[in-house]
Structure formats: C-alpha cells, structure tokens
Write a protein that holds these residues in place. Sequence first.
Motif, PDB file in Angstrom:
ATOM      1  N   ALA A 267      77.515  47.054  22.021  1.00  0.00           N
ATOM      2  CA  ALA A 267      77.116  47.673  23.282  1.00  0.00           C
ATOM      3  C   ALA A 267      77.964  47.162  24.446  1.00  0.00           C
ATOM      4  O   ALA A 267      78.324  47.926  25.344  1.00  0.00           O
TER       5      ALA A 267
ATOM      6  N   CYS B  92      73.613  55.191  27.449  1.00  0.00           N
ATOM      7  CA  CYS B  92      72.189  55.357  27.763  1.00  0.00           C
ATOM      8  C   CYS B  92      71.918  55.508  29.250  1.00  0.00           C
ATOM      9  O   CYS B  92      70.754  55.554  29.671  1.00  0.00           O
TER      10      CYS B  92
ATOM     11  N   GLU C 117      81.340  48.955  24.271  1.00  0.00           N
ATOM     12  CA  GLU C 117      81.190  50.342  24.709  1.00  0.00           C
ATOM     13  C   GLU C 117      81.141  50.432  26.236  1.00  0.00           C
ATOM     14  O   GLU C 117      81.610  51.394  26.825  1.00  0.00           O
ATOM     15  N   SER C 118      80.561  49.404  26.873  1.00  0.00           N
ATOM     16  CA  SER C 118      80.206  49.479  28.285  1.00  0.00           C
ATOM     17  C   SER C 118      81.080  48.630  29.191  1.00  0.00           C
ATOM     18  O   SER C 118      80.798  48.507  30.386  1.00  0.00           O
TER      19      SER C 118
ATOM     20  N   ARG D  71      73.712  49.841  28.273  1.00  0.00           N
ATOM     21  CA  ARG D  71      74.911  50.379  27.618  1.00  0.00           C
ATOM     22  C   ARG D  71      75.239  51.763  28.185  1.00  0.00           C
ATOM     23  O   ARG D  71      74.348  52.543  28.534  1.00  0.00           O
TER      24      ARG D  71
ATOM     25  N   VAL E 226      69.603  49.433  23.531  1.00  0.00           N
ATOM     26  CA  VAL E 226      70.045  50.146  24.728  1.00  0.00           C
ATOM     27  C   VAL E 226      70.371  49.236  25.905  1.00  0.00           C
ATOM     28  O   VAL E 226      71.139  49.623  26.786  1.00  0.00           O
TER      29      VAL E 226
END
Length: 197
Positions: free
Chosen positions: A41, A120, A44-45, A117, A95
Amino acid sequence: MSKAQTDQTSPILLSFLEQFQTERLTIRAPQWGDGAMVNEAMRESVEELRPWLPFARNLPTPEESEIRSRQARLQFLDRSDMMLYVFETASGAFVASSGLHRIDWAARRFEIGYWLRTSCTGKGMITEAVHGITDFAIQHLEANRLEIRCDSRNTRSAKVAERAGFTLEGILRNVEYDEEGTLASQMIFAKVRGIEF
C-alpha cells in the motif's frame, strides 16, 4: 473503579479489544505478517504520501515494513503507541494505517494519525475510520482530548479532521522542515471531553 484509581493504573494493565468495526471497516492492532500488505500500500501511494510523511521519502523494504509492524504490535501491547490497521470488511483489503499516538495516559490525551492508500481515496473511508477510532478512544480509553495534526498545506488531511468533527485550535507556524528544507506550519485540530463529546 474511580477516576483516581484509573489514572494510577499502569497502561499495560488496561484490557480492551484489539479489533472493532464501523459500518464498512474493520480496524485492528498490527499482527505478525502484516508488513507485506502495508508495504504494498505504501508503494502504491508513495507519490501522494511523500510530501507529508517521512517514511514515504525513503520507502522501506517489505522486510523493514514487517519489522515495523512487529514493533508496532509490541508497542500496542505495552500501550506506548497504538498503531491500528484499517481494512474494508467486505473484501478484507488493507486500506489505511491509523492509530493513537503521542499518548499521555495521565491526561488521557491521544493523537490520531492516518494515511490512506491511493486506490481507496474519495470514498470516505478515512473519515469513517477516524470516527471509529475516536469512539473507541472515548469509550474504551476514557480519552479526555483527541488531536489531529497535519501540515497546514495538507488540505485533504485537514478536511478529514473537519468532517470528523474536530475543531481547529490553532496553527504552529514554522514548526518543522519539510522534505525540501522549507519551514512548514502545522495545524492542530482537537476534540475535548465536555465540549465536543
């Protein structure tokens, strides 16, 4: 148990659930083996998190994230810090990371931190998580004061605090350097027993 007895109780002796739910979310303490999902996560973020969170400037390896999750587990058990991981109940997907930090047990003061993340965002999940963690802290930890602090330029984080019913108490000007070496200011939002709850 009287207030005086509660205040004298060592935090490590406090017993409460390590998991609770909101309408859409399951929120729980870290466990062994959580590092890989947290690291995924983060990766990804990273672009959204980098301006605001130091760990996003030098992303940890999956092994380092596992070490951090295990350390967070131990801190949760000794009540020195209470990291909480947030999952979508329906899918079981991780999340967000949140929790109760900078704890002052004598005053029952806690700071709620959070990051979400990227996939979401825009679904109200972090606001829902903050509501749930706020309720948990009030009901199970006898919180007197809850804070949310964020960089004054982090408008998305500030909006979460506002939507969760926190009051802006002030701005600490030029309180810390950002990743580019510029002095940044910090907003302090709070909820206080007897006023907001």
